[in-house]
Write a protein that holds these residues in place. Structure first.
Motif, PDB file in Angstrom:
ATOM      1  N   ASN A 149      -4.938  10.524  -6.141  1.00  0.00           N
ATOM      2  CA  ASN A 149      -5.231   9.937  -4.847  1.00  0.00           C
ATOM      3  C   ASN A 149      -5.362   8.425  -4.995  1.00  0.00           C
ATOM      4  O   ASN A 149      -6.100   7.948  -5.863  1.00  0.00           O
ATOM      5  CB  ASN A 149      -6.521  10.540  -4.294  1.00  0.00           C
ATOM      6  CG  ASN A 149      -6.954   9.926  -2.987  1.00  0.00           C
ATOM      7  OD1 ASN A 149      -7.660   8.919  -2.992  1.00  0.00           O
ATOM      8  ND2 ASN A 149      -6.535  10.512  -1.879  1.00  0.00           N
ATOM      9  N   ALA A 150      -4.666   7.672  -4.143  1.00  0.00           N
ATOM     10  CA  ALA A 150      -4.657   6.218  -4.278  1.00  0.00           C
ATOM     11  C   ALA A 150      -6.051   5.625  -4.109  1.00  0.00           C
ATOM     12  O   ALA A 150      -6.439   4.708  -4.847  1.00  0.00           O
ATOM     13  CB  ALA A 150      -3.694   5.606  -3.262  1.00  0.00           C
ATOM     14  N   ALA A 151      -6.823   6.145  -3.157  1.00  0.00           N
ATOM     15  CA  ALA A 151      -8.173   5.611  -2.940  1.00  0.00           C
ATOM     16  C   ALA A 151      -9.052   5.855  -4.159  1.00  0.00           C
ATOM     17  O   ALA A 151      -9.836   4.978  -4.563  1.00  0.00           O
ATOM     18  CB  ALA A 151      -8.790   6.247  -1.697  1.00  0.00           C
ATOM     19  N   ASP A 152      -8.929   7.031  -4.763  1.00  0.00           N
ATOM     20  CA  ASP A 152      -9.722   7.334  -5.957  1.00  0.00           C
ATOM     21  C   ASP A 152      -9.321   6.419  -7.116  1.00  0.00           C
ATOM     22  O   ASP A 152     -10.180   5.927  -7.859  1.00  0.00           O
ATOM     23  CB  ASP A 152      -9.525   8.792  -6.354  1.00  0.00           C
ATOM     24  CG  ASP A 152     -10.250   9.137  -7.642  1.00  0.00           C
ATOM     25  OD1 ASP A 152     -11.488   9.133  -7.640  1.00  0.00           O
ATOM     26  OD2 ASP A 152      -9.568   9.395  -8.658  1.00  0.00           O
TER      27      ASP A 152
ATOM     28  N   ASP B  92       0.815  -1.212   0.000  1.00  0.00           N
ATOM     29  CA  ASP B  92       0.000   0.000   0.000  1.00  0.00           C
ATOM     30  C   ASP B  92       0.851   1.266   0.000  1.00  0.00           C
ATOM     31  O   ASP B  92       0.470   2.276  -0.621  1.00  0.00           O
ATOM     32  CB  ASP B  92      -0.929   0.008   1.215  1.00  0.00           C
ATOM     33  CG  ASP B  92      -2.050  -1.010   1.102  1.00  0.00           C
ATOM     34  OD1 ASP B  92      -2.247  -1.548  -0.007  1.00  0.00           O
ATOM     35  OD2 ASP B  92      -2.718  -1.278   2.124  1.00  0.00           O
TER      36      ASP B  92
ATOM     37  N   GLY C 298      -3.571  -0.634  -6.874  1.00  0.00           N
ATOM     38  CA  GLY C 298      -3.445  -1.548  -5.754  1.00  0.00           C
ATOM     39  C   GLY C 298      -2.259  -2.464  -5.931  1.00  0.00           C
ATOM     40  O   GLY C 298      -1.358  -2.208  -6.737  1.00  0.00           O
TER      41      GLY C 298
ATOM     42  N   GLU D  52      -4.631  -7.299  -6.371  1.00  0.00           N
ATOM     43  CA  GLU D  52      -5.839  -6.489  -6.473  1.00  0.00           C
ATOM     44  C   GLU D  52      -6.150  -6.131  -7.925  1.00  0.00           C
ATOM     45  O   GLU D  52      -7.314  -6.180  -8.364  1.00  0.00           O
ATOM     46  CB  GLU D  52      -5.678  -5.198  -5.663  1.00  0.00           C
ATOM     47  CG  GLU D  52      -5.728  -5.374  -4.161  1.00  0.00           C
ATOM     48  CD  GLU D  52      -5.537  -4.046  -3.453  1.00  0.00           C
ATOM     49  OE1 GLU D  52      -6.561  -3.439  -3.082  1.00  0.00           O
ATOM     50  OE2 GLU D  52      -4.384  -3.601  -3.289  1.00  0.00           O
TER      51      GLU D  52
ATOM     52  N   ALA E  65       0.611   4.283  -2.735  1.00  0.00           N
ATOM     53  CA  ALA E  65       0.377   5.678  -2.359  1.00  0.00           C
ATOM     54  C   ALA E  65       1.456   6.587  -2.925  1.00  0.00           C
ATOM     55  O   ALA E  65       1.160   7.698  -3.407  1.00  0.00           O
ATOM     56  CB  ALA E  65       0.305   5.802  -0.838  1.00  0.00           C
TER      57      ALA E  65
ATOM     58  N   ARG F 141      -9.345  -7.054 -10.207  1.00  0.00           N
ATOM     59  CA  ARG F 141     -10.134  -5.989 -10.826  1.00  0.00           C
ATOM     60  C   ARG F 141     -10.306  -6.236 -12.321  1.00  0.00           C
ATOM     61  O   ARG F 141     -11.405  -6.100 -12.867  1.00  0.00           O
ATOM     62  CB  ARG F 141      -9.448  -4.645 -10.582  1.00  0.00           C
ATOM     63  CG  ARG F 141     -10.162  -3.439 -11.159  1.00  0.00           C
ATOM     64  CD  ARG F 141     -11.405  -3.093 -10.410  1.00  0.00           C
ATOM     65  NE  ARG F 141     -11.935  -1.804 -10.813  1.00  0.00           N
ATOM     66  CZ  ARG F 141     -13.163  -1.394 -10.565  1.00  0.00           C
ATOM     67  NH1 ARG F 141     -13.997  -2.178  -9.891  1.00  0.00           N
ATOM     68  NH2 ARG F 141     -13.574  -0.216 -10.962  1.00  0.00           N
TER      69      ARG F 141
ATOM     70  N   ARG G 146      -8.064   3.437  -6.860  1.00  0.00           N
ATOM     71  CA  ARG G 146      -8.573   2.096  -6.574  1.00  0.00           C
ATOM     72  C   ARG G 146     -10.046   1.971  -6.972  1.00  0.00           C
ATOM     73  O   ARG G 146     -10.485   0.935  -7.475  1.00  0.00           O
ATOM     74  CB  ARG G 146      -8.416   1.768  -5.087  1.00  0.00           C
ATOM     75  CG  ARG G 146      -7.059   1.163  -4.717  1.00  0.00           C
ATOM     76  CD  ARG G 146      -7.087   0.689  -3.274  1.00  0.00           C
ATOM     77  NE  ARG G 146      -6.038  -0.282  -3.013  1.00  0.00           N
ATOM     78  CZ  ARG G 146      -4.881   0.001  -2.420  1.00  0.00           C
ATOM     79  NH1 ARG G 146      -4.625   1.251  -2.057  1.00  0.00           N
ATOM     80  NH2 ARG G 146      -3.985  -0.947  -2.222  1.00  0.00           N
ATOM     81  N   ALA G 147     -10.794   3.048  -6.773  1.00  0.00           N
ATOM     82  CA  ALA G 147     -12.226   3.012  -7.064  1.00  0.00           C
ATOM     83  C   ALA G 147     -12.518   3.210  -8.545  1.00  0.00           C
ATOM     84  O   ALA G 147     -13.466   2.613  -9.076  1.00  0.00           O
ATOM     85  CB  ALA G 147     -12.950   4.081  -6.248  1.00  0.00           C
TER      86      ALA G 147
END
Length: 314
Positions: free
Chosen positions: A257-260, A244, A268, A272, A248, A276, A262-263
């Motif tokens: 942004n890593a979370a964005d 992770d 990942g 992951e 990042a 996906r 990923r979504a």
């Protein structure tokens, strides 16, 4: 699944940068190296000045045709507003010859108005851009398909060709694979059904891609073409790390942004991203993925994906 590297050199890259990435992708076993067709940096890159400035897409591929050996080469996608169709057909055919038959021809309407203003390129309304795209597809493919010794003529609203010798011919016969890309709900699928070997939907959700692929299916059936004859592809931003923390760091390096990611992208750990892509394949039946790589200095990123992701997709 066919996997290709896709770059955005208008964000700040020289030819040498692109050659380094293309050779890395080739050596790592990717199926293709593609680039965008833009003349102006976007987002944070534009705020930083966009140095060293844009490079021409087809001039780049001409160089890479001689500086690589096996990897497929192309543009995702050429803007129909940038070039006249006759000279475009000549240029693409020449690059195909220079590469030994490794070029793929992607084309779309063009959409980034600011780059047109910045470099004095006319930017007509959307309907006209689609009309011009349709004529360009008819002309380019028509020139390539004209038998040796015969002539090609075309009379359209925007382009007229009279008694063209339709030369040179590309190395690939009858022509390089044609890629139609875009998000349009009606005309884009219709053009893909009529002309394309591949249909691409870039940077969209699975639901949107499912819808556009189904529209291509319907458009193919309307003209009596087998929908399975059209390769389905997506483009997604990629950001893969061994853990992770590395994900990042790589996201920050491209101002994301890593979370964005990923979504809404492919981000990942390798496991992951494999999962996906499995979801993408199961939901949409996608045949090919273009991995948008934004940090062209991070060659380890490309090699990590090749070693830890690609083997699970083939």
């Amino acid at each position: 699944m066919d996997v290709r590297i896709f770059t955005e050199p208008q964000q700040g890259a020289s030819y040498d940068d692109l050659r380094r990435v293309a050779r890395t992708a080739e050596d790592a076993g990717y199926d293709g190296f593609f680039r965008s067709d833009h003349f102006l940096a976007m987002g944070a890159a534009a705020e930083r000045g966009g140095e060293p400035g844009p490079t021409d897409a087809w001039l780049t591929l001409a160089g890479l045709a001689r500086d690589t050996r096996t990897v497929r080469l192309g543009v995702l996608v050429t803007s129909a507003t940038f070039r006249l169709p006759g000279p475009l057909a000549i240029g693409v055919a020449q690059v195909d010859q220079m590469s030994g038959g490794r070029v793929e021809f992607g084309i779309g309407t063009g959409w980034f108005e600011a780059e047109h203003r910045a470099y004095g390129i006319p930017y007509p309304p959307l309907r006209e851009r689609f009309d011009r795209l349709a004529e360009q597809l008819a002309i380019v493919t028509g020139l390539w398909a004209t038998a040796p010794g015969e002539r090609f003529s075309f009379a359209g609203e925007y382009y007229t060709l009279a008694d063209s010798p339709a030369l040179p011919k590309p190395a690939q016969q009858p022509c390089p694979p044609v890629i139609v890309g875009g998000h349009g709900k009606r005309r884009t699928p219709q053009l893909a059904a009529r002309y394309a070997d591949e249909f691409n939907v870039a940077f969209s959700s699975i639901d949107t891609v499912e819808d556009r692929f189904s529209r291509v299916d319907a458009a193919c059936k309307e003209i009596g073409r087998d929908p399975a004859a059209v390769v389905r592809s997506i483009a997604q931003t990629v950001c893969v790390g061994r853990d992770d923390a590395q994900v990042a760091r790589r996201a920050r390096a491209i101002d994301r942004n890593a979370a964005d990611l990923r979504a809404n992208g492919l981000a990942g750990t390798p496991a992951e991203v494999v999962d996906r892509l499995g979801t993408w394949r199961e939901r949409t039946g996608v045949d090919r993925v273009y991995l948008q790589v934004l940090d062209l200095d991070d060659l380890d990123h490309i090699e990590l994906i090749a070693s830890e992701v690609l083997p699970h997709l083939r």
